[in-house]
Design a protein around this motif. Sequence first.
Motif, mmCIF file in Angstrom:
data_model
loop_
_atom_site.group_PDB
_atom_site.id
_atom_site.type_symbol
_atom_site.label_atom_id
_atom_site.label_comp_id
_atom_site.label_asym_id
_atom_site.label_seq_id
_atom_site.Cartn_x
_atom_site.Cartn_y
_atom_site.Cartn_z
ATOM 1 N N TYR A 1 1.733 -15.027 34.803
ATOM 2 C CA TYR A 1 0.927 -16.255 34.806
ATOM 3 C C TYR A 1 0.333 -16.503 33.421
ATOM 4 O O TYR A 1 0.198 -17.640 32.992
ATOM 5 C CB TYR A 1 -0.176 -16.162 35.864
ATOM 6 N N PHE A 2 0.002 -15.414 32.730
ATOM 7 C CA PHE A 2 -0.501 -15.568 31.362
ATOM 8 C C PHE A 2 0.562 -16.235 30.486
ATOM 9 O O PHE A 2 0.251 -17.058 29.617
ATOM 10 C CB PHE A 2 -0.880 -14.192 30.790
ATOM 11 N N MET A 3 1.810 -15.887 30.739
ATOM 12 C CA MET A 3 2.893 -16.388 29.883
ATOM 13 C C MET A 3 3.427 -17.743 30.326
ATOM 14 O O MET A 3 4.372 -18.259 29.726
ATOM 15 C CB MET A 3 4.022 -15.350 29.837
ATOM 16 N N ASP A 4 2.819 -18.329 31.351
ATOM 17 C CA ASP A 4 3.283 -19.628 31.867
ATOM 18 C C ASP A 4 2.134 -20.630 31.803
ATOM 19 O O ASP A 4 1.278 -20.669 32.684
ATOM 20 C CB ASP A 4 3.759 -19.441 33.314
ATOM 21 N N PRO A 5 2.107 -21.482 30.779
ATOM 22 C CA PRO A 5 0.966 -22.389 30.598
ATOM 23 C C PRO A 5 0.830 -23.439 31.689
ATOM 24 O O PRO A 5 -0.164 -24.161 31.722
ATOM 25 C CB PRO A 5 1.230 -23.065 29.248
ATOM 26 N N THR A 6 1.804 -23.520 32.614
ATOM 27 C CA THR A 6 1.673 -24.498 33.705
ATOM 28 C C THR A 6 0.828 -23.943 34.855
ATOM 29 O O THR A 6 0.541 -24.651 35.823
ATOM 30 C CB THR A 6 3.048 -24.905 34.275
ATOM 31 N N THR A 7 0.459 -22.660 34.779
ATOM 32 C CA THR A 7 -0.335 -22.058 35.867
ATOM 33 C C THR A 7 -1.755 -21.783 35.371
ATOM 34 O O THR A 7 -1.985 -21.650 34.165
ATOM 35 C CB THR A 7 0.278 -20.717 36.320
ATOM 36 N N PRO A 8 -2.721 -21.640 36.319
ATOM 37 C CA PRO A 8 -4.051 -21.189 35.895
ATOM 38 C C PRO A 8 -3.975 -19.743 35.417
ATOM 39 O O PRO A 8 -3.056 -19.017 35.784
ATOM 40 C CB PRO A 8 -4.880 -21.270 37.176
ATOM 41 N N CYS A 9 -4.915 -19.324 34.607
ATOM 42 C CA CYS A 9 -5.012 -17.922 34.170
ATOM 43 C C CYS A 9 -6.304 -17.773 33.380
ATOM 44 O O CYS A 9 -6.475 -18.424 32.356
ATOM 45 C CB CYS A 9 -3.809 -17.541 33.298
ATOM 46 N N ASN A 10 -7.187 -16.912 33.867
ATOM 47 C CA ASN A 10 -8.475 -16.730 33.195
ATOM 48 C C ASN A 10 -8.342 -16.171 31.781
ATOM 49 O O ASN A 10 -9.207 -16.390 30.936
ATOM 50 C CB ASN A 10 -9.360 -15.777 34.012
ATOM 51 N N LYS A 11 -7.280 -15.444 31.542
ATOM 52 C CA LYS A 11 -7.111 -14.865 30.200
ATOM 53 C C LYS A 11 -6.675 -15.941 29.207
ATOM 54 O O LYS A 11 -7.073 -15.938 28.052
ATOM 55 C CB LYS A 11 -6.067 -13.729 30.245
ATOM 56 N N ARG A 12 -5.854 -16.873 29.675
ATOM 57 C CA ARG A 12 -5.373 -17.945 28.788
ATOM 58 C C ARG A 12 -6.329 -19.127 28.781
ATOM 59 O O ARG A 12 -6.569 -19.735 27.727
ATOM 60 C CB ARG A 12 -3.972 -18.378 29.273
ATOM 61 N N PRO B 1 -10.056 -19.649 30.220
ATOM 62 C CA PRO B 1 -11.188 -19.066 30.938
ATOM 63 C C PRO B 1 -11.711 -20.001 32.033
ATOM 64 O O PRO B 1 -11.863 -21.202 31.814
ATOM 65 C CB PRO B 1 -12.242 -18.850 29.843
ATOM 66 N N GLY B 2 -11.968 -19.407 33.209
ATOM 67 C CA GLY B 2 -12.534 -20.181 34.313
ATOM 68 C C GLY B 2 -11.503 -20.862 35.187
ATOM 69 O O GLY B 2 -11.852 -21.459 36.203
ATOM 70 N N SER B 3 -10.188 -20.771 34.816
ATOM 71 C CA SER B 3 -9.188 -21.513 35.588
ATOM 72 C C SER B 3 -8.710 -20.747 36.822
ATOM 73 O O SER B 3 -8.101 -21.316 37.715
ATOM 74 C CB SER B 3 -7.993 -21.892 34.702
ATOM 75 N N GLY B 4 -8.970 -19.440 36.877
ATOM 76 C CA GLY B 4 -8.571 -18.664 38.048
ATOM 77 C C GLY B 4 -7.572 -17.573 37.712
ATOM 78 O O GLY B 4 -7.063 -17.492 36.592
ATOM 79 N N CYS B 5 -7.331 -16.720 38.699
ATOM 80 C CA CYS B 5 -6.398 -15.604 38.511
ATOM 81 C C CYS B 5 -5.390 -15.594 39.651
ATOM 82 O O CYS B 5 -5.606 -14.925 40.672
ATOM 83 C CB CYS B 5 -7.154 -14.272 38.457
ATOM 84 N N PRO B 6 -4.291 -16.339 39.511
ATOM 85 C CA PRO B 6 -3.308 -16.371 40.602
ATOM 86 C C PRO B 6 -2.655 -15.027 40.870
ATOM 87 O O PRO B 6 -2.123 -14.807 41.971
ATOM 88 C CB PRO B 6 -2.271 -17.400 40.118
ATOM 89 N N ALA B 7 -2.706 -14.109 39.913
ATOM 90 C CA ALA B 7 -2.049 -12.805 40.112
ATOM 91 C C ALA B 7 -2.691 -12.017 41.239
ATOM 92 O O ALA B 7 -2.023 -11.252 41.934
ATOM 93 C CB ALA B 7 -2.104 -11.996 38.815
ATOM 94 N N ARG B 8 -3.987 -12.186 41.417
ATOM 95 C CA ARG B 8 -4.701 -11.379 42.416
ATOM 96 C C ARG B 8 -4.083 -11.553 43.813
ATOM 97 O O ARG B 8 -3.890 -10.593 44.542
ATOM 98 C CB ARG B 8 -6.190 -11.748 42.406
ATOM 99 N N GLU B 9 -3.736 -12.800 44.178
ATOM 100 C CA GLU B 9 -3.093 -13.039 45.481
ATOM 101 C C GLU B 9 -1.589 -13.205 45.346
ATOM 102 O O GLU B 9 -0.865 -13.222 46.330
ATOM 103 C CB GLU B 9 -3.670 -14.310 46.137
ATOM 104 N N GLY B 10 -1.108 -13.346 44.105
ATOM 105 C CA GLY B 10 0.306 -13.648 43.894
ATOM 106 C C GLY B 10 1.098 -12.432 43.443
ATOM 107 O O GLY B 10 1.075 -11.388 44.093
ATOM 108 N N ASP B 11 1.784 -12.572 42.301
ATOM 109 C CA ASP B 11 2.664 -11.503 41.815
ATOM 110 C C ASP B 11 1.855 -10.523 40.966
ATOM 111 O O ASP B 11 1.535 -10.803 39.817
ATOM 112 C CB ASP B 11 3.794 -12.143 40.988
ATOM 113 N N HIS B 12 1.527 -9.373 41.567
ATOM 114 C CA HIS B 12 0.728 -8.388 40.829
ATOM 115 C C HIS B 12 1.351 -6.996 40.918
ATOM 116 O O HIS B 12 0.697 -6.004 40.682
ATOM 117 C CB HIS B 12 -0.717 -8.359 41.358
ATOM 118 N N ARG B 13 2.618 -6.967 41.277
ATOM 119 C CA ARG B 13 3.282 -5.667 41.459
ATOM 120 C C ARG B 13 3.117 -4.760 40.247
ATOM 121 O O ARG B 13 2.916 -3.555 40.370
ATOM 122 C CB ARG B 13 4.773 -5.908 41.726
#
Length: 312
Positions: free
Chosen positions: A116-127, A129-141
């Motif tokens: 998600y960090f590497m995909d600017p079309t998705t939210p990501c708190n690291k990229r 801030p404040g946009s969310g962390c889709p990895a927590r419920e999504g792809d976090h393997r």
Amino acid sequence: MKTFTYRTATEAAGGLEPGATFLAGGTNLVDLMKLGVATPDVLVDVTRLGLGEVTGLPEGGLRVGAGVRNSDLAAHPLVRRDFPVLSQALLAGASGQLRNMATTGGNLLQRTRCRYFMDPTTPCNKRRPGSGCPAREGDHRDLAILGARDDCVATHPSDMAVALAALGAVVNTSARAIPLAELYTDEAPDVDTVLDHGELITSVDVPPVNGRQAYRKVRDRASYAFAVASVAAALEVADGRVTDVRLALGAVAHKPWRALIAEETLRGRPATRESFLAAADAELAAAAPLRDNAFKVPLTRNLVASVLEDLA
Ligand SMILES: Cc1cc2nc3c(=O)[nH]c(=O)nc-3n(C[C@H](O)[C@H](O)[C@H](O)COP(=O)(O)OP(=O)(O)OC[C@H]3O[C@@H](n4cnc5c(N)ncnc54)[C@H](O)[C@@H]3O)c2cc1C
Ligand code: SF4
């Protein structure tokens, strides 16, 4: 890609205007620029600063210039003789072509591989801030099981940094010396390190270490893949007991994870598989895996025990 200007740095003094960033081998930064994740206005090339030397330190360690290429560091006679864990970690990373370009400084500061960090079309708190962390419920393997924040569960992708963490390396910058253990921060999801803007890494000091050393990496493919979990270790045994041990874990946290609890558990204990498993359990007691990465806990446990057993 966003347009930018380019210049060559002429002195290793650090300091950058807002919007500027250092360019070394470019193997991470330029990829992120192509993806639109990094959008610098100015690239300041630091590869001609004369930071490409590896020198022995008087007390037996090494000083590695920030510009030393990963291939050259892995092949250096002093590294192969005194720090095989570092050589093995470097050779476990990326590909020959990439290692020929990648530098010591750039390797330490490469960004997470969270998709998600590497995909600017998705939210990501690291990229963003404040946009969310889709990895927590999504792809976090592949993401963190230790020390993660609620709002970012990214891992640090470097193999080299795991070996340097086990070795207790110190990062020298244009402003100060920072123990590697203190370089990375979890202060906020979008802040990876304690470095100030424009602070240049000039070299890394690696102190001497006792005992036999090894780096082992588990990954999905035999080459050209980031770690799912890894272990860097140095172990000294006398009369069947552990007299000294250094242990760091990779791909389990936002930073290379020095396993200080496991080290403390092991000192003075019999050098047996039972002790090694008990030490791994003590370190991993704090693990907080997510839905799809709980397998990393037993994987890391077994990895620690098998690496230490081989070294004992
Ligand atoms: C396909 C692929 C597979 C890979 N597989 C692995 C792997 O398995 N294991 C692994 O560890 N790595 C892997 N990598 C990552 C690779 O090791 C890094 O991209 C590389 O080490 C970065 O070094 P660089 O010199 O190219 O840094 P750059 O891309 O030039 O810079 C990276 C960052 O460091 C900063 N920087 C660079 N030098 C300095 C300095 N002296 N002072 C301050 N800031 C600086 C830059 O501003 C930038 O933010 C892979 C990369 C790719 C593309
Ligand atoms: S884990 Fe971190 S890098 Fe990945 S999506 Fe969440 S905030 Fe972004």
